[in-house]
Design a protein around this motif. Structure first.
Motif, PDB file in Angstrom:
ATOM      1  N   HIS A   3       0.987  -1.279   0.280  1.00 45.05           N
ATOM      2  CA  HIS A   3      -0.082   0.468   0.049  1.00 45.05           C
ATOM      3  C   HIS A   3       0.841   1.830   0.133  1.00 45.05           C
ATOM      4  O   HIS A   3       0.929   1.857  -0.868  1.00 45.05           O
ATOM      5  CB  HIS A   3      -0.608  -0.223   1.292  1.00 45.05           C
ATOM      6  CG  HIS A   3      -2.000  -1.083   1.466  1.00 45.05           C
ATOM      7  ND1 HIS A   3      -2.427  -1.493   0.528  1.00 45.05           N
ATOM      8  CD2 HIS A   3      -2.171  -2.407   1.548  1.00 45.05           C
ATOM      9  CE1 HIS A   3      -2.970  -2.492   0.177  1.00 45.05           C
ATOM     10  NE2 HIS A   3      -3.227  -3.184   2.059  1.00 45.05           N
ATOM     11  N   TYR A   6       1.824   1.959  -3.395  1.00 41.78           N
ATOM     12  CA  TYR A   6       0.814   2.148  -4.104  1.00 41.78           C
ATOM     13  C   TYR A   6       0.519   3.815  -3.937  1.00 41.78           C
ATOM     14  O   TYR A   6       0.764   4.425  -5.296  1.00 41.78           O
ATOM     15  CB  TYR A   6      -0.518   1.092  -4.388  1.00 41.78           C
ATOM     16  CG  TYR A   6      -1.741   1.953  -5.359  1.00 41.78           C
ATOM     17  CD1 TYR A   6      -1.259   1.134  -5.955  1.00 41.78           C
ATOM     18  CD2 TYR A   6      -2.164   2.654  -4.347  1.00 41.78           C
ATOM     19  CE1 TYR A   6      -2.849   2.027  -6.506  1.00 41.78           C
ATOM     20  CE2 TYR A   6      -4.016   3.142  -5.278  1.00 41.78           C
ATOM     21  CZ  TYR A   6      -3.955   2.380  -6.254  1.00 41.78           C
ATOM     22  OH  TYR A   6      -4.495   2.788  -7.662  1.00 41.78           O
ATOM     23  N   LEU A   7       0.497   3.913  -3.019  1.00 40.33           N
ATOM     24  CA  LEU A   7      -0.295   5.425  -3.053  1.00 40.33           C
ATOM     25  C   LEU A   7       0.758   6.538  -2.875  1.00 40.33           C
ATOM     26  O   LEU A   7       0.816   7.833  -3.352  1.00 40.33           O
ATOM     27  CB  LEU A   7      -0.079   5.457  -0.986  1.00 40.33           C
ATOM     28  CG  LEU A   7      -1.031   4.099  -0.664  1.00 40.33           C
ATOM     29  CD1 LEU A   7      -1.473   5.361   0.842  1.00 40.33           C
ATOM     30  CD2 LEU A   7      -2.568   5.841  -1.301  1.00 40.33           C
ATOM     31  N   ARG A  10       0.691   6.634  -6.886  1.00 41.69           N
ATOM     32  CA  ARG A  10      -0.211   7.220  -6.834  1.00 41.69           C
ATOM     33  C   ARG A  10       0.594   8.859  -6.906  1.00 41.69           C
ATOM     34  O   ARG A  10       0.207   9.430  -7.893  1.00 41.69           O
ATOM     35  CB  ARG A  10      -1.811   7.357  -6.481  1.00 41.69           C
ATOM     36  CG  ARG A  10      -2.341   6.416  -6.663  1.00 41.69           C
ATOM     37  CD  ARG A  10      -2.505   5.229  -7.986  1.00 41.69           C
ATOM     38  NE  ARG A  10      -2.937   6.427  -8.428  1.00 41.69           N
ATOM     39  CZ  ARG A  10      -2.744   6.551 -10.186  1.00 41.69           C
ATOM     40  NH1 ARG A  10      -2.365   5.626 -10.439  1.00 41.69           N
ATOM     41  NH2 ARG A  10      -3.726   7.341 -10.396  1.00 41.69           N
ATOM     42  N   TYR A  11       0.698   9.571  -5.925  1.00 44.06           N
ATOM     43  CA  TYR A  11       1.289   9.994  -5.194  1.00 44.06           C
ATOM     44  C   TYR A  11       1.894  11.301  -6.523  1.00 44.06           C
ATOM     45  O   TYR A  11       1.652  12.130  -6.998  1.00 44.06           O
ATOM     46  CB  TYR A  11       1.978  11.112  -4.204  1.00 44.06           C
ATOM     47  CG  TYR A  11       2.155  12.788  -3.774  1.00 44.06           C
ATOM     48  CD1 TYR A  11       1.519  13.235  -3.223  1.00 44.06           C
ATOM     49  CD2 TYR A  11       4.018  12.491  -3.973  1.00 44.06           C
ATOM     50  CE1 TYR A  11       1.892  14.231  -3.338  1.00 44.06           C
ATOM     51  CE2 TYR A  11       4.391  14.002  -3.804  1.00 44.06           C
ATOM     52  CZ  TYR A  11       3.095  14.473  -3.309  1.00 44.06           C
ATOM     53  OH  TYR A  11       3.529  15.807  -3.003  1.00 44.06           O
ATOM     54  N   HIS A  14       0.547  11.685  -9.710  1.00 40.98           N
ATOM     55  CA  HIS A  14      -0.245  13.473  -9.577  1.00 40.98           C
ATOM     56  C   HIS A  14       0.692  13.995  -9.567  1.00 40.98           C
ATOM     57  O   HIS A  14      -0.363  15.338 -10.743  1.00 40.98           O
ATOM     58  CB  HIS A  14      -1.312  12.726  -8.408  1.00 40.98           C
ATOM     59  CG  HIS A  14      -2.631  13.964  -8.846  1.00 40.98           C
ATOM     60  ND1 HIS A  14      -3.285  14.230  -9.088  1.00 40.98           N
ATOM     61  CD2 HIS A  14      -2.693  15.024  -7.924  1.00 40.98           C
ATOM     62  CE1 HIS A  14      -4.205  15.204  -9.400  1.00 40.98           C
ATOM     63  NE2 HIS A  14      -3.354  15.884  -7.976  1.00 40.98           N
TER      64      HIS A  14
END
Lengths: 394, 238
Positions: A3, A6-7, A10-11, A14
């Motif tokens: 996780h 993954y986070l 994603r950050y 973005h």
């Protein structure tokens, strides 16, 4: 852990512009010193390869480096000359085969190199188009020179006069392109090769001109010379192009053993011959020197590597400064992300977890930078030879 | 479910002081708190959720004296038993709607993000009409949709206590009713308590009890010398 990554991923996705800039900075930081080393290694390999294949070099006393650069890389800095007698002397020892070489003139910016045909075999130079040198006044072009001139076999190429204002100086000679050499990725690609005798014609030691008239009077010459004696008027035509028609009129004056050359590449038959030959040139009374190009080039490379170490030191300092700057950027970005961090704290995230998320981001950035760095290195290694030939090797 | 006893909390910097002698909510009770802005309703919710530690007093939630727990234990208690719909929604802009809904599970090791949780997240999103917008980023949603996403996230762990801070603010009447339906349904299903701060008086009849925040406060303790927020609070209460 999954996780966290993954986070972090994603950050980073973005904020892709920020991520790309960070990855670019880190990649460059890691790649620059490595690229420098790759280039230096490749440069060393190339320069050493040329020197390794040239066992011994005989030339005038003075700078061994100038002599080596002149004979191996056709650098015109060395204008010292020796005579053909030195080449004969090497041959007469019976320990080595001599390859005389004469580098003095230029065709535009390309060196005009006078050699014997053995030179092409020695350097393993092959003809890609046309024929090898066969006649006085012919030349063969190295691959890069041919490309630069845009010439093909059958074309002609005038040599560049040394001094436009010296009326008694060397006149340009119109050379005929006999052939083009295949690419060898060595300084030979840049050169225009001519026969040694053609070089001497350009030097003014040999020439051709219109046949004179038979004198109307004997002028008191011995009977034996009357038939062959010729007189010339003031309009004597000296040929600036060697053709099959005027070839026979070309002749040399003086003792050929006194004709100039730049150096003699000596190819010893074995190690013992090499040692004996070296011994021959040790005396202080010698007007010439015998150098081992490999040693000379290694000495040069040692200096380059000293510069390399200096580069490393500078890069280490710049890298440290850049890492500190990146650390500051990251710390400031954490302050900018205060709102986001507050949100994840509100959602029940522990400080340890936040640290793990940030670490995952740094790790992903590091991995991406490493990937880019490796890709750049692979690319550089692929083209290192060409780049080194373009920027480093003379 | 909630028992607040002699609570005292202050922000020394701006002189704000919150004092509540007693406040209780029964299990399964749905309570609305009304009152003017800036008096401490959000602060009270955060103290009950264990996000803010009070200066003194006791707060029992589901039989546990919250502020006696260690930070980690209080955090674990909060994320497993309390669902909080924040006034500011607190959605992360770099995650899509689905990832925002399940985000609590990703950042807390005590919660297990298994298939059933993902299923429940999908179901909740369908219930609030976000089923086809799960891949959208919060920036691409309307305010109502963002609010619904925040509600889904709060309800996902099947909490025993739902705290909603202006969960229906800035929404049109239909959406307000829909969000409230969702909160009530979740509370009924889990026999959970609901404590909602709201300014929407038309929604108040649906709650079991409506508490005027002013009646909770020990007004005498609001300092007369306070400036800024404290002074405005005092002015509103006099």
């Amino acid at each position: 852990m999954q996780h966290d990554f993954y986070l972090a991923w994603r950050y980073l996705c973005h904020h892709r512009v920020r991520t790309i800039i960070l990855v670019a900075c880190l990649s460059l930081l890691a790649t620059l010193p490595l690229v420098l080393h790759v280039m230096l290694d490749e440069g060393e390999t190339q320069m050493t390869a040329r020197a390794e294949s040239t066992p011994l070099l005989v030339g005038s006393r003075g700078s061994a480096l100038d002599l080596t650069l002149n004979a191996l890389y056709f650098n015109a800095a060395n204008q010292s000359r020796i005579t053909m007698a030195e080449s004969d002397r090497v041959g007469q020892t019976g320990w080595a085969d001599p390859l005389p070489i004469y580098v003095r003139f230029h065709v535009r910016d390309h060196p005009l190199v006078g050699v014997t045909l053995d030179y092409f075999d020695f350097r393993r130079l092959t003809i890609a188009q046309g024929n090898m040198l066969a006649m006085l006044g012919e030349c063969v072009l190295g691959a890069d020179a041919a490309e630069a001139f845009g010439l093909k076999p059958g074309d002609s190429l005038p040599t560049t006069p040394e001094n436009l204002f010296d009326l008694s100086g060397v006149y340009p000679l119109k050379l005929h392109v006999a052939g083009l050499l295949a690419k060898s990725h060595t300084p030979d690609d840049q050169a225009v090769f001519i026969d040694l005798q053609t070089a001497w014609v350009i030097e003014g030691l040999g020439h051709g001109h219109a046949e004179g008239k038979k004198p109307e009077q004997s002028y008191g010459l011995p009977f034996s010379q009357v038939e062959s004696h010729r007189v010339h008027d003031a309009k004597l035509l000296t040929y600036t192009e060697i053709t099959p028609e005027n070839l026979d009129s070309f002749h040399f004056h003086g003792d050929p053993s006194s004709y100039p050359i730049s150096a003699v590449i000596a190819l010893p038959h074995d190690r013992k011959s090499s040692t004996l030959l070296k011994g021959r040139y040790i005396g202080n009374e010698e007007a010439v020197q015998l150098v081992q190009p490999l040693e000379t080039i290694r000495g040069l490379l040692e200096n380059i590597f000293r510069v390399g170490i200096l580069f490393d030191a500078v890069l280490a300092l710049v890298g440290t400064a850049m890492l500190l700057a990146l650390g500051l950027v990251f710390a400031l970005s954490l302050r900018l992300r205060q709102r986001e961090l507050q949100t994840i704290f509100l959602l029940g995230c522990s400080k340890t977890k936040v640290l793990r998320l940030v670490s995952a981001e740094i790790l992903l950035l590091g991995l991406a930078s490493m990937f880019v760095c490796l890709a750049l290195l692979e690319f550089i290694q692929l083209y290192a030879g060409g780049l080194v030939r373009l920027f480093i090797t003379p | 479910m909630i028992a607040v006893d002699a609570l005292r909390f202050s922000y020394p910097k701006d002189g704000f002081c919150l004092e509540i002698d007693e406040f209780n909510i029964e299990t399964g009770e749905k309570v609305a708190i009304i009152g003017p802005s800036g008096v401490g309703k959000t602060t009270l919710l955060k103290i009950i959720a264990g996000i803010i530690r009070p200066d003194s007093g006791k707060i029992h939630v589901d039989g546990v004296e919250l502020h006696q727990l260690s930070d980690a234990a209080r955090r674990n208690f909060r994320i497993t038993r309390i669902g909080f719909v924040f006034q500011e929604l607190e959605l992360l802009e770099y995650l899509n709607v689905f990832d925002n809904i399940i985000h609590t599970y990703r950042i807390n090791p005590v919660l297990d993000l298994d298939y059933s949780v993902r299923e429940r997240a999908h179901r909740l999103a369908d219930d609030v009409g976000l089923g086809n917008k799960l891949a959208r980023m919060p920036g691409e949603l309307s305010q109502g949709e963002r609010q619904r996403a925040a509600v889904c996230r709060a309800l996902l762990p099947n909490p025993r206590l739902i705290l909603a801070d202006e969960a229906t603010g800035n929404l049109d009447p239909a959406n307000k009713s829909h969000i409230l339906d969702l909160l009530f349904e979740a509370a009924y299903r889990a026999n959970a308590s609901l404590l909602a701060v709201t300014h929407d008086h038309e929604l108040l009849p649906r709650f079991d009890r409506v508490v005027n925040f002013r009646t909770l406060l020990a007004i005498r303790h609001i300092p007369l010398f306070a400036e800024g927020r404290g002074a405005s609070v005092l002015a509103r209460h006099l």
